[in-house]
Design a protein around this motif. Structure first.
Motif, mmCIF file in Angstrom:
data_model
loop_
_atom_site.group_PDB
_atom_site.id
_atom_site.type_symbol
_atom_site.label_atom_id
_atom_site.label_comp_id
_atom_site.label_asym_id
_atom_site.label_seq_id
_atom_site.Cartn_x
_atom_site.Cartn_y
_atom_site.Cartn_z
ATOM 1 N N ALA A 1 0.837 -1.211 0.000
ATOM 2 C CA ALA A 1 0.000 0.000 0.000
ATOM 3 C C ALA A 1 0.866 1.253 0.000
ATOM 4 C CB ALA A 1 -0.929 -0.007 1.209
ATOM 5 N N ASP A 2 2.013 1.186 0.679
ATOM 6 C CA ASP A 2 2.902 2.342 0.805
ATOM 7 C C ASP A 2 4.311 1.817 1.095
ATOM 8 O OD1 ASP A 2 4.381 4.438 2.352
ATOM 9 O OD2 ASP A 2 2.520 5.577 2.139
ATOM 10 N N ASP A 3 5.252 2.089 0.196
ATOM 11 C CA ASP A 3 6.627 1.587 0.368
ATOM 12 C C ASP A 3 7.282 2.089 1.655
ATOM 13 O OD1 ASP A 3 7.001 -0.031 -1.997
ATOM 14 O OD2 ASP A 3 7.038 1.833 -3.151
ATOM 15 N N ASP A 4 7.106 3.366 1.957
ATOM 16 C CA ASP A 4 7.708 3.926 3.171
ATOM 17 C C ASP A 4 7.104 3.300 4.425
ATOM 18 O OD1 ASP A 4 9.389 5.584 1.704
ATOM 19 O OD2 ASP A 4 8.005 7.279 1.768
ATOM 20 N N LEU A 5 5.796 3.054 4.401
ATOM 21 C CA LEU A 5 5.134 2.408 5.541
ATOM 22 C C LEU A 5 5.649 0.992 5.704
ATOM 23 C CD1 LEU A 5 3.096 2.245 7.823
ATOM 24 C CD2 LEU A 5 1.321 1.782 6.116
ATOM 25 N N LYS A 6 5.811 0.267 4.610
ATOM 26 C CA LYS A 6 6.354 -1.086 4.672
ATOM 27 C C LYS A 6 7.713 -1.073 5.366
ATOM 28 C CE LYS A 6 8.139 -4.813 1.737
ATOM 29 N NZ LYS A 6 8.282 -5.325 0.358
ATOM 30 N N ASP A 7 8.608 -0.196 4.913
ATOM 31 C CA ASP A 7 9.936 -0.110 5.521
ATOM 32 C C ASP A 7 9.854 0.228 7.011
ATOM 33 O OD1 ASP A 7 11.146 -0.750 3.128
ATOM 34 O OD2 ASP A 7 11.707 1.325 2.646
ATOM 35 N N ALA A 8 8.957 1.136 7.370
ATOM 36 C CA ALA A 8 8.813 1.529 8.774
ATOM 37 C C ALA A 8 8.298 0.358 9.617
ATOM 38 C CB ALA A 8 7.884 2.731 8.891
ATOM 39 N N MET A 9 7.339 -0.403 9.084
ATOM 40 C CA MET A 9 6.807 -1.539 9.823
ATOM 41 C C MET A 9 7.845 -2.635 9.992
ATOM 42 S SD MET A 9 2.984 -1.570 8.180
ATOM 43 C CE MET A 9 2.270 -2.861 9.159
ATOM 44 N N LEU A 10 8.783 -2.713 9.052
ATOM 45 C CA LEU A 10 9.869 -3.690 9.143
ATOM 46 C C LEU A 10 11.021 -3.177 10.000
ATOM 47 C CD1 LEU A 10 9.884 -4.981 5.464
ATOM 48 C CD2 LEU A 10 9.022 -6.179 7.497
ATOM 49 N N GLY A 11 10.891 -1.964 10.516
ATOM 50 C CA GLY A 11 11.928 -1.391 11.372
ATOM 51 C C GLY A 11 13.162 -0.955 10.621
ATOM 52 N N LYS A 12 12.994 -0.628 9.352
ATOM 53 C CA LYS A 12 14.146 -0.215 8.520
ATOM 54 C C LYS A 12 14.324 1.281 8.556
ATOM 55 C CE LYS A 12 13.953 -4.119 5.384
ATOM 56 N NZ LYS A 12 13.870 -4.563 4.009
#
Length: 186
Positions: free
Chosen positions: A175-186
């Motif tokens: 849904a959102d690349d930045d959100l994905k990275d944030a949820m993965l703790g990146k």
């Protein structure tokens, strides 16, 4: 003695504030419990569209992970918390976004889970307002259990459904690349 007490209080406050995560103007808890399931915050971020924060989201896992594919495929307890932070989110807009998310997460191959997608979408039929909280949990042996504001909305079985659902946020077309990275703790 006062110095020791002060130091202990400072360490407690610092530890407590680091355990929680503030995103999108809301504070997500460091851990969640659903029935017998205990999960910890892996990472959190904000779903944005046109520079507007729509919801804060947190991914909760038993053990920290940065590997999206392993998380999506795992038959382990996990949860995604969605905290609505915008008045622009409506039931219709959320349903449209979820439908698009399933299409993207499955590369358009939803036929095997269509009836379960319809059931899941029904969890968003009632009005959605700023401040609502959705907890989308996966509980092994039970399936996906969804909650709105702490009230159970329903359960959907099947690992194939769980993979597609968590893929909305963690697939190669999230849904959102930045959100994905944030949820993965990146």
């Amino acid at each position: 003695m006062k110095k020791i007490t002060s130091i202990i209080m400072i360490l407690f406050v610092v530890g407590f504030t680091q355990a929680q995560k503030k995103v999108g103007g809301v504070t997500l808890p460091a851990a969640e419990t659903f029935g017998e399931i205990n999960v910890k915050l892996n990472g959190a971020g904000v779903r944005e569209k046109l520079w507007i924060d729509l919801y804060a989201a947190g991914l909760y896992l038993e053990k920290p992970s940065k590997n999206a594919q392993e998380i999506v495929s795992a038959d382990k307890p996990m949860s995604i918390k969605l905290h609505i932070v915008s008045k622009l989110i409506s039931s219709d807009k959320m349903i449209d976004a979820v439908e698009e998310g399933f299409e993207n997460a499955t590369n358009g191959n939803t036929s095997a889970i269509d009836s379960r997608i319809k059931k899941f979408i029904s969890f968003f039929n009632e009005e959605i307002t700023k401040g609502d909280i959705f907890d989308i949990t996966y509980q092994p042996g039970k399936g996906v259990v969804a909650y709105k504001n702490g009230k159970e909305k329903g359960t959907i079985e099947g690992m194939d459904f769980k993979k597609a659902l968590f893929g909305i946020w963690l697939s190669n077309k999230p849904a959102d690349d930045d959100l994905k990275d944030a949820m993965l703790g990146k």
